[in-house]
Design a protein around this motif. Structure first.
Motif, PDB file in Angstrom:
ATOM      1  N   ALA A 155       0.754  -1.225  -0.006  1.00 33.04           N
ATOM      2  CA  ALA A 155       0.271  -0.295  -0.008  1.00 33.04           C
ATOM      3  C   ALA A 155       1.236   1.119   0.298  1.00 33.04           C
ATOM      4  N   ASP A 156       2.350   1.152   0.621  1.00 37.30           N
ATOM      5  CA  ASP A 156       2.833   2.529   0.399  1.00 37.30           C
ATOM      6  C   ASP A 156       3.755   2.437  -0.356  1.00 37.30           C
ATOM      7  N   HIS A 157       4.132   1.788  -1.761  1.00 36.52           N
ATOM      8  CA  HIS A 157       4.763   2.073  -3.002  1.00 36.52           C
ATOM      9  C   HIS A 157       4.310   2.001  -3.559  1.00 36.52           C
ATOM     10  N   MET A 158       4.945   2.228  -5.034  1.00 40.36           N
ATOM     11  CA  MET A 158       4.546   3.262  -6.433  1.00 40.36           C
ATOM     12  C   MET A 158       3.441   1.907  -6.916  1.00 40.36           C
ATOM     13  N   GLU A 159       3.193   1.108  -6.598  1.00 39.48           N
ATOM     14  CA  GLU A 159       2.126  -0.009  -7.523  1.00 39.48           C
ATOM     15  C   GLU A 159       0.464   0.483  -6.911  1.00 39.48           C
ATOM     16  N   SER A 160       1.059   1.507  -5.560  1.00 39.93           N
ATOM     17  CA  SER A 160      -0.705   1.531  -5.334  1.00 39.93           C
ATOM     18  C   SER A 160      -1.047   2.702  -5.711  1.00 39.93           C
ATOM     19  N   ARG A 161      -0.279   3.482  -6.977  1.00 42.99           N
ATOM     20  CA  ARG A 161      -0.808   4.539  -7.829  1.00 42.99           C
ATOM     21  C   ARG A 161      -0.761   3.834  -9.211  1.00 42.99           C
ATOM     22  N   LEU A 162       0.394   2.450  -9.356  1.00 41.81           N
ATOM     23  CA  LEU A 162       0.827   2.706 -10.797  1.00 41.81           C
ATOM     24  C   LEU A 162      -0.704   1.624 -11.029  1.00 41.81           C
ATOM     25  N   VAL A 163      -0.976   1.077 -10.888  1.00 40.44           N
ATOM     26  CA  VAL A 163      -0.767  -0.106 -10.802  1.00 40.44           C
ATOM     27  C   VAL A 163      -2.588  -0.302 -11.004  1.00 40.44           C
ATOM     28  N   PRO A 164      -3.729   0.530 -10.011  1.00 42.49           N
ATOM     29  CA  PRO A 164      -5.440   1.083 -10.548  1.00 42.49           C
ATOM     30  C   PRO A 164      -5.463   2.352 -11.758  1.00 42.49           C
ATOM     31  N   ASN A 165      -4.152   3.083 -11.691  1.00 43.50           N
ATOM     32  CA  ASN A 165      -3.993   3.693 -12.914  1.00 43.50           C
ATOM     33  C   ASN A 165      -4.057   3.281 -14.105  1.00 43.50           C
ATOM     34  N   ALA A 166      -3.531   2.004 -14.000  1.00 45.63           N
ATOM     35  CA  ALA A 166      -3.658   1.281 -15.332  1.00 45.63           C
ATOM     36  C   ALA A 166      -5.038   0.774 -15.631  1.00 45.63           C
ATOM     37  N   GLY A 167      -5.814   0.579 -15.023  1.00 47.45           N
ATOM     38  CA  GLY A 167      -6.779  -0.108 -14.999  1.00 47.45           C
ATOM     39  C   GLY A 167      -7.132  -0.863 -14.263  1.00 47.45           C
ATOM     40  N   PHE A 168      -5.993  -2.005 -13.750  1.00 48.84           N
ATOM     41  CA  PHE A 168      -6.331  -3.373 -12.492  1.00 48.84           C
ATOM     42  C   PHE A 168      -6.556  -3.527 -11.316  1.00 48.84           C
ATOM     43  N   GLU A 169      -6.915  -4.112 -10.816  1.00 47.15           N
ATOM     44  CA  GLU A 169      -7.220  -4.088  -9.060  1.00 47.15           C
ATOM     45  C   GLU A 169      -6.414  -5.097  -8.643  1.00 47.15           C
TER      46      GLU A 169
END
Length: 373
Positions: free
Chosen positions: A39-53
């Motif tokens: 929850a506290d690294h880049m994936e928390s922003r990049l993944v949802p922004n790409a449309g993935f859960e």
């Protein structure tokens, strides 16, 4: 077909996973895709922004130090490992993946370990020439091991023969045309040097570049575009005091950040930069000669090994940070630009290392493994 991706920490781990997931989503629309990260690294922003859960687990890496704060952190990390394994198992049982894919970073460890324990096929992708600790451990269990460069194969013990898939490169970069990009930048026939130290910048590179750029602005021998990075504000002030107006003097342009990297890199004759896996994949895809300055501050000194994978194939030159000076860098650049045939050969050798259909190869490995269930 349910596919679970584990990737996190840095863009170098996350972006290749997103590229593969996006390709699968487009070409296998009935597939279900889930990412696991923190929850506290880049994936928390990049993944949802790409449309993935994205589902998150509580995990951190170990610090390689015996300082009191590091010891406390590492004790907490041990506790997190047990907690993250339970969290991973719950996510896997709920999602019921046909395959679990790890793209490196410590978040991959507990997720793929639990998948393996539950009898689900696992596969990994390693971006660097020197594999990370997590992927080294997982390679012994994985049903498929994907590598960016062949050099990594001798540095891990895999349960299967590794597959060389390369590293995905953005489509706009693959499609970039050199002459069109030079025209867009308003360049004449002089060579263009492109230099940067990453998005944040690298102080040693900025320091060495200062004298080079000031001299080049006076001589006008080359075009030069340099990024000081988002942390390089002090250097921009130094350039302003040296006569640069809004970052420009003569044939030299200094920027905080390069937003049009595809244009600048396609137009360049030489690229001077660090040796991160993603940057090298772009250099190879465009067939660019480069002078690589590996960061000595990364785990396992992996950027040095990334750089040497090109250097030993005459596909780049290297200047290690411990020998980095304006004079040394100028000598190497001048030598390369003075021999256009050799410069062309270096670029061609770099291009020969590129896997231009990397994302397709990675997706095919993942889908084949999922279909084998």
């Amino acid at each position: 077909m349910n596919i679970l991706f584990a990737a996190g920490g840095t863009a170098g781990h996350i972006n290749p996973a997103l590229a593969a997931a996006s390709y699968i989503r487009e070409n296998y629309p009935s597939s279900k895709i889930l990412f696991v990260g923190t929850a506290d690294h880049m994936e928390s922003r990049l993944v949802p922004n790409a449309g993935f859960e994205l589902k998150t687990i509580d995990i951190s890496g170990f610090r390689r130090s015996f300082s009191p704060s590091a010891v406390v952190h590492n004790v907490k990390t041990v506790a997190k490992i047990f907690r993250s394994k339970a969290q991973s198992k719950a996510i896997i049982r709920e999602f019921e993946p046909d395959v679990c894919v790890g793209f490196g970073g410590y978040v991959s460890g507990p997720v793929l370990d639990e998948a393996h324990e539950l009898g689900i096929p696992i596969c990994i992708h390693e971006q660097n020439a020197f594999p990370g600790v997590t992927n080294k451990a997982l390679a012994k269990k994985a049903q498929a091991v994907m590598l960016t460069v062949e050099d990594a194969a001798s540095r891990l013990e895999a349960s299967v023969s590794p597959v060389i898939t390369g590293l995905p490169v953005r489509g706009e970069l693959l499609r970039a045309d050199r002459e069109a990009c030079r025209k867009k930048l308003g360049l004449d026939s002089k060579p263009l040097i492109l230099s940067f130290g990453g998005s944040l910048g690298a102080e040693p590179i900025n320091e060495a570049m200062f004298d080079i750029l000031c001299q080049s602005a006076e001589s006008g021998r080359y075009h030069h575009i340099h990024s000081v990075g988002t942390n390089g504000g002090a250097f921009l002030e130094r350039f302003e005091k040296a006569g640069f107006k809004n970052g420009v003097k003569g044939t030299v342009e200094v920027r905080k950040y390069i937003d049009d990297m595809d244009v600048c890199m396609a137009a360049a004759d030489i690229v001077i930069c660090r040796a991160g896996a993603s940057t090298l994949a772009e250099i190879e895809a465009l067939g660019k000669a480069s002078i690589l300055i590996p960061s000595p501050y990364v785990a396992e000194n992996h950027q040095y090994h990334n750089a040497m994978a090109l250097v030993k194939r005459n596909a780049a030159r290297i200047v290690e940070e411990r020998e980095l000076t304006a004079q040394r860098l100028s000598e190497v650049a001048d030598e390369m630009l003075s021999n256009r045939d050799e410069l062309k050969q270096i670029g061609e050798n770099a291009a020969a290392m590129s896997v231009r259909d990397s994302v397709k190869k990675i997706a095919q490995v993942i889908v084949s493994l999922a279909a084998s269930e």
